[in-house]
Design a protein around this motif. Structure first.
Motif, PDB file in Angstrom:
ATOM      1  N   ILE A 201       0.877  -1.182   0.000  1.00 44.39           N
ATOM      2  CA  ILE A 201       0.000   0.000   0.000  1.00 44.39           C
ATOM      3  C   ILE A 201       0.909   1.226   0.000  1.00 44.39           C
ATOM      4  N   GLN A 230      -2.745  -1.343  -3.237  1.00 39.61           N
ATOM      5  CA  GLN A 230      -3.622  -0.184  -3.145  1.00 39.61           C
ATOM      6  C   GLN A 230      -2.773   1.080  -3.139  1.00 39.61           C
ATOM      7  N   GLU A 231      -3.364   2.178  -3.613  1.00 41.82           N
ATOM      8  CA  GLU A 231      -2.740   3.494  -3.501  1.00 41.82           C
ATOM      9  C   GLU A 231      -3.667   4.402  -2.713  1.00 41.82           C
ATOM     10  N   LEU A 241      -5.895   0.827   5.773  1.00 40.90           N
ATOM     11  CA  LEU A 241      -5.919  -0.314   4.849  1.00 40.90           C
ATOM     12  C   LEU A 241      -5.056  -1.462   5.374  1.00 40.90           C
ATOM     13  N   MET A 246      -5.304  -5.387   4.107  1.00 40.97           N
ATOM     14  CA  MET A 246      -5.181  -5.224   2.658  1.00 40.97           C
ATOM     15  C   MET A 246      -3.735  -5.308   2.173  1.00 40.97           C
TER      16      MET A 246
END
Length: 301
Positions: A201, A230-231, A241, A246
């Motif tokens: 992330i 994820q960004e 997150l 995540m």
């Protein structure tokens, strides 16, 4: 109509004494010019301020209405020199500051406490923003200061001052209940190899290119190609997150002050680049409040 403060002072003295002679003594002047000044004020206003009788003078309805306002104007005028001096020395006024989210966990709170203790009358407005947004706001003159992660683009370098304040290493944020961490419980440090295969992330590169490249550089030096899961543009979102399982994140060390259930922080075995945070402001911004803030930082950091 142009009323002079001198006339208002004379009026207040006569209104409070209700005797022209005593008012003249109080004002350190003779009676005739004082009477003329009062008559001139009445002519200017087009009303009688005093009811004159053989037994003495009393305030008219117009005089009663003018007295509190005259006192207020005189009081305000006496405060002007101190007001101007305070503004010139940066003791009063306004200061607008934008800051990257990571600064909220290290630099920003002590900076604000220190400044407020020295300049309690300055009004501070705060705005959380990524470094690229701050740079644009500085270019447009929308903020006074940016607390950001460099670099400063060449096209803005001539317009801005920059002062580094903090450099800190990257650490690992990981979901504490992840199965791959069970064998690492109690460890003070982890290797990036331990995290291989875990989604990363990270900030979008366009938001913080130096930060983004530093993180990927850590993995490259370890011979690992991370999977971007994820960004997110806010540090608290990234940690949120991670808490949700995540993925993992590399974050500045001070972000460990952000406690979230299910998130554990580890130092890395590998040597990581230092992440710098600093202040940027326009060279042509000559605000005394801004100068006071940057000087305080210069003396304490």
């Amino acid at each position: 109509m142009s009323i002079e403060f001198r006339q208002l002072r004379y009026f207040v003295a006569v209104a409070e004494e209700l005797h022209v002679g005593r008012a003249a003594q109080r004002l350190h002047m003779t009676q005739p010019p004082l009477s003329q000044a009062i008559q001139g004020l009445e002519a200017l206003l087009g009303v009688e301020l005093f009811i004159r009788a053989k037994r003495g003078i009393t305030l008219s309805a117009a005089g009663h209405a003018l007295l509190p306002e005259a006192r207020r104007l005189i009081k305000d005028s006496l405060a002007l020199p101190e007001l101007v001096r305070s503004a010139a020395q940066g003791e009063t006024g306004q200061l607008s500051i934008a800051f990257v989210s990571s600064a909220d966990y290290n630099l920003l709170p002590p900076l604000l406490r220190d400044f407020r203790s020295h300049y309690p009358q300055v009004q501070i407005s705060l705005r959380e923003a990524t470094s690229d947004v701050q740079l644009e706001a500085l270019r447009l003159g929308q903020i006074d200061l940016g607390l950001m992660i460099p670099p400063i683009p060449d096209k803005l370098a001539e317009q801005l001052n920059y002062r580094a304040i903090l450099s800190e290493p990257l650490i690992l944020a990981a979901p504490g209940d992840a199965p791959w961490l069970k064998s690492k419980q109690g460890a003070a440090k982890l290797s990036l190899a331990d995290c291989q295969g875990q989604p990363l992330i990270i900030f979008p590169r366009k938001i913080a290119p130096t930060f983004y490249d530093a993180i990927l550089g850590c993995f490259q030096q370890a011979g690992i190609t991370p999977e971007i899961g994820q960004e997110a543009i806010q540090m608290q979102t990234i940690i949120g997150l991670v808490s949700a399982g995540m993925g993992i994140a590399l974050v500045p060390q001070s972000v460990s002050n952000l406690k979230r259930p299910g998130v554990v922080y580890y130092d890395l075995v590998e040597k990581t680049p230092l992440v710098e945070t600093g202040l940027a402001w326009r060279k042509d911004n000559h605000s005394p409040v801004l100068h006071a803030f940057t000087e305080l930082i210069r003396k304490t950091k």
